[in-house]
Design an enzyme around this catalytic site. Structure first.
Site, short mmCIF file in Angstrom:
data_model
loop_
_atom_site.label_atom_id
_atom_site.label_comp_id
_atom_site.label_asym_id
_atom_site.label_seq_id
_atom_site.Cartn_x
_atom_site.Cartn_y
_atom_site.Cartn_z
N ASP A 1 18.93 8.56 -23.97
CA ASP A 1 18.13 7.64 -24.76
C ASP A 1 18.87 6.30 -24.72
O ASP A 1 20.05 6.24 -24.38
CB ASP A 1 17.97 8.16 -26.21
C1 GLC Z 1 14.18 4.36 -27.97
C2 GLC Z 1 13.58 5.71 -28.22
C3 GLC Z 1 13.02 6.36 -26.99
C4 GLC Z 1 12.47 5.30 -26.07
C5 GLC Z 1 13.63 4.46 -25.59
C6 GLC Z 1 13.16 3.28 -24.72
O1 GLC Z 1 15.28 4.14 -28.77
O2 GLC Z 1 14.33 6.66 -28.96
O3 GLC Z 1 12.00 7.29 -27.40
O4 GLC Z 1 11.79 5.89 -24.97
O5 GLC Z 1 14.42 3.95 -26.66
O6 GLC Z 1 12.38 2.41 -25.47
#
Ligand code: GLC
Length: 734
Positions: free
Chosen positions: A266
């Site tokens: 993430d």
């Molecule tokens: C965020 C989220 C994830 C998302 C990623 C990119 O913090 O937790 O679900 O796809 O970053 O935006």
């Protein structure tokens, strides 16, 4: 002469390209070769630096390809309800492009509420076409986390409290997206079931609960859906961050489940080079919120899996086999996506996609109460309809965090109500959520008695009140990065609803949101609808149901407790939720949702699987093909289902299983099959529910394996988890 030259020309045109191809094109670019051959060929041509460069971001939403080999970059986008607007290279700021206004599809909780596998496939195909058209190689979704607490800010992105429902509904969505040559990234693996302290809370959960509740959707995504990427979660499990967690990623995901794809972190979920290298992370994303050139070159070079990783490889502190495995997985992903010359070209913002969005939305709306048949509302029946509540006009495709969308259009409930009921409709906001960030909101200062009084005045002169409120995508509502801090409706809505009830009992309450809420006014309300974040077609879908054009068929994908402490996660205090000193213990273990309410004999306000219709269904006596079965068998329960009402409709027939004498504690019942049946008024159909006997097993944490015990079980045919129509006895003989 002329003929000979013509013949020669034709020959060259036919044979020429074939010769060129067999002579010139390298194996890794040759689509006629199998993927593994192509991967090995590409790998053999890459330097160590090129391999490492693929393992981390080069921008906010892209990672490097292999420029020297003509292997493209990998472009990613959120997800999961539509293709997010283009974001700047090095920041979270919108890039302000003009070609990225998308179709906003309903939130996945709405999809789960349809209990309709075919709609899930249609949804995946449509959103995958949009991602493909926008030239994205990975769509960051769907979410597979579990609805453990009604406060979780991101429950609207997930598929409810039951692992069986989530694991069935997630698979067609994945297949639909990946049919377009776009990878999904099933997230957030694992145990990211709240937003409070999401980036550091260390979740302690028993192996049974991990296996029986929190992992099934991810396991199905990999083994049945064939997911090409998985996204690690921010939180920790057993003290290790889930983006580089040896147990979850190496032992369970890659070894036990056979996952051959790519693990993304993430954004900002990576914290340690050695762990990232050795514990299963393949591409590190978002570790720095800005890629601005830090003194010594590009900040992306200082990512954990960039130069620090390269150094350890060069020193021999990390075996080269580690980087080769990562590079193979990434190359395999590319052969499936941007190096697949046969993938389709996608479509973007078209009528078909709007139709899918509207159908999913109208089929996911749940009718919870309709005591005096206030619904459906026939056009012309009421002279004056007061539409009250900010969610009748507020944009709900914006906000919510990373899943927010820049939609090409968004039909508001008020727009659609005016189109349906004309001048009989008048509007008053009644309250203001006070978040001007997302467009048409009123300022907090306006959340004064004035709005309240205007709504009351309008209600006094109306025949019917249509209240459209609930939660929204503001921070600390249904939004990433925080959880709600109260179970009741926000912004003074409870007192507004109470006041409206005194003025006029003819009130239909529509709650828009991704979570259950307290309902202190429920006994006086005659009609109640649970709606969701429905996307571009919000207003049309809601009015389809309110007007009776579509007979509601949605079922709750989660239980709604009468009070917060009736919910398992809130029964055990702060250590259970939100955790103490960044440590959290799931004391309720496997007893999540209806499993908890059944065991503790607590009556929920509304039960998992519950939803009314404008018609009624009669369940015939179920028949089991055979009474004595073996572990290797599948069994089929058949029953006649009849629509005994006056309108066509669809019913979700559910099958729950209960073990009579388990050797260790088990939930009273567990969902193991469901099917959605459409019946015309008066029509009767034979319905079949099939379930694998192996699904009756529980996870034996002592033996670290699934165990299926012989003996007696009960099969419960139900219309909801608290509405069992018939029970069949069955014996597992061996
Ligand atoms: C965020 C989220 C994830 C998302 C990623 C990119 O913090 O937790 O679900 O796809 O970053 O935006």
């Amino acid at each position: 002469m002329k003929n000979t030259r013509l013949t020669t020309l034709c020959l060259f045109l036919l044979v020429g390209p074939a010769l060129a191809i067999s002579a010139g094109i390298p194996v890794y670019l040759d689509p006629s070769k199998n993927i593994e051959q192509r991967v090995e060929d590409a790998l053999s041509r890459m330097t160590l630096e090129e391999k490492v460069a693929m393992c981390h971001a080069q921008s906010k939403f892209s990672s490097k390809g292999v420029p020297s080999l003509g292997i493209p970059e990998i472009w990613m986008s959120d997800g999961p309800h539509g293709v997010r607007e283009e974001i700047e290279w090095d920041s979270w700021n919108p890039a302000k492009w003009s070609n990225d206004y998308c179709t906003a599809f309903p939130a996945l909780t709405c999809l789960a509420a349809t209990f309709d596998l075919n709609l899930s496939l249609q949804y995946g195909v449509a959103v995958g076409e949009e991602a493909r058209y926008r030239e994205k190689d990975i769509l960051l979704g769907p979410g597979g986390n579990i609805y453990r607490t009604p406060l979780n800010g991101r429950n609207f992105e997930y598929m409810g409290e039951d692992p069986y429902l989530a694991s069935k509904m997630i698979v067609p969505y994945i297949k639909g997206v990946q049919k377009n040559g776009v990878a999904v990234s099933v997230k957030h693996f694992a145990l990211n079931n709240q937003e409070v302290d999401r980036d550091r809370v260390d979740v302690e959960v028993g192996d049974r609960a991990l296996r029986e509740i929190y992992l099934p959707a991810f396991k199905a995504a990999v083994q049945e859906g064939g997911a090409w990427t998985i996204m690690g979660s921010y939180n920790k499990y057993k003290g290790q961050h889930c983006c580089h967690n040896d147990i979850l990623l190496n032992q369970i995901l890659k070894k036990e489940w056979g996952f051959d794809g790519v693990v993304l972190s993430d954004w900002g979920g990576t914290h340690n080079t050695k762990e990232a290298a050795l514990n299963g992370l393949d591409i590190e994303m978002g570790s720095y919120t800005n890629g601005m050139t830090s003194g010594t070159g590009n900040a992306y070079d200082s990512y954990y899996l960039a130069n620090p990783f390269l150094d350890l490889l060069k020193k021999g502190e990390i075996p080269l086999a580690v980087i080769d495995d990562k590079a193979r997985r990434i190359l395999r992903l590319q052969m499936r996506t941007n190096l697949n010359p046969n993938r389709p070209f996608g479509r973007f913002v078209c009528k078909d996609h709007s139709a899918v969005a509207r159908t999913v939305a109208s089929n996911g709306i749940v009718l919870l109460k309709n005591t005096r048949n206030l619904l459906p509302i026939a056009p012309g029946k009421y002279k004056r309809i007061a539409v009250i509540g900010e969610n009748a006009t507020k944009s709900l495709t914006k906000g919510g965090g990373s899943s927010e969308l820049k939609s090409a259009y968004e039909v508001s409930p008020l727009d659609a109500l005016k189109a349906m009921y004309g001048s009989s409709v008048e509007y008053a906001s009644g309250y203001a959520s006070g978040n001007p960030t997302y467009g048409r909101e009123l300022k907090p200062s306006q959340n004064t008695g004035k709005l309240f009084d205007e709504a009351i005045e309008l209600a006094k002169k109306s025949d019917l009140i249509l209240y459209i409120g609930g939660l929204n995508k503001n921070h600390l509502q249904d939004c990433e990065g925080g959880d709600r801090t109260q179970f009741n409706l926000p912004f003074g809505q409870d007192s507004l609803i109470h006041k409206l009830l005194i003025i006029n009992p003819n009130i239909v309450v529509v709650l828009v949101g991704g979570n259950g809420v307290a309902m202190p006014w429920l006994n006086q309300v005659q009609a109640l609808v649970q709606s969701w974040y429905l996307g571009s077609e919000s207003g049309n879908a809601l009015v389809d149901v309110l007007s009776g054009k579509v007979n509601p068929s949605g079922k709750l994908p989660f239980s709604i407790p009468k009070k917060l402490t009736d919910n398992a996660a809130h029964f055990y205090g702060n250590q259970s939720y939100p955790g103490v000193n960044k440590k959290q213990t799931y004391f309720e273990d496997i007893f999540v949702g209806y499993r908890w309410f059944d065991t503790k004999k607590i009556e929920p306000q509304f039960a998992f699987g519950y939803g009314l219709s404008y018609t009624q269904f009669k369940y015939g006596k179920p028949v089991l093909e055979k009474k004595s079965i073996q572990a290797k068998d599948s069994l089929t329960v058949s029953l006649n289902l009849k629509n005994v009402g006056a309108v066509d409709g669809a019913e979700v027939v559910q099958l729950y299983v209960s073990q009579n004498k388990p050797s260790l504690v088990r939930p009273q019942k567990e969902l193991k099959a469901f099917t959605k049946v459409f019946l015309r008024a008066g029509e009767e159909k034979l319905v079949k529910l099939s379930v694998k006997v192996s699904d009756f097993a529980y996870y034996n944490d002592k033996l670290q394996q699934w165990s299926l015990e012989k003996g007696g079980y009960k099969l419960m045919v139900a219309a909801a988890s608290n509405d069992v129509k018939n029970v069949l006895d069955v014996e597992i003989s061996e």
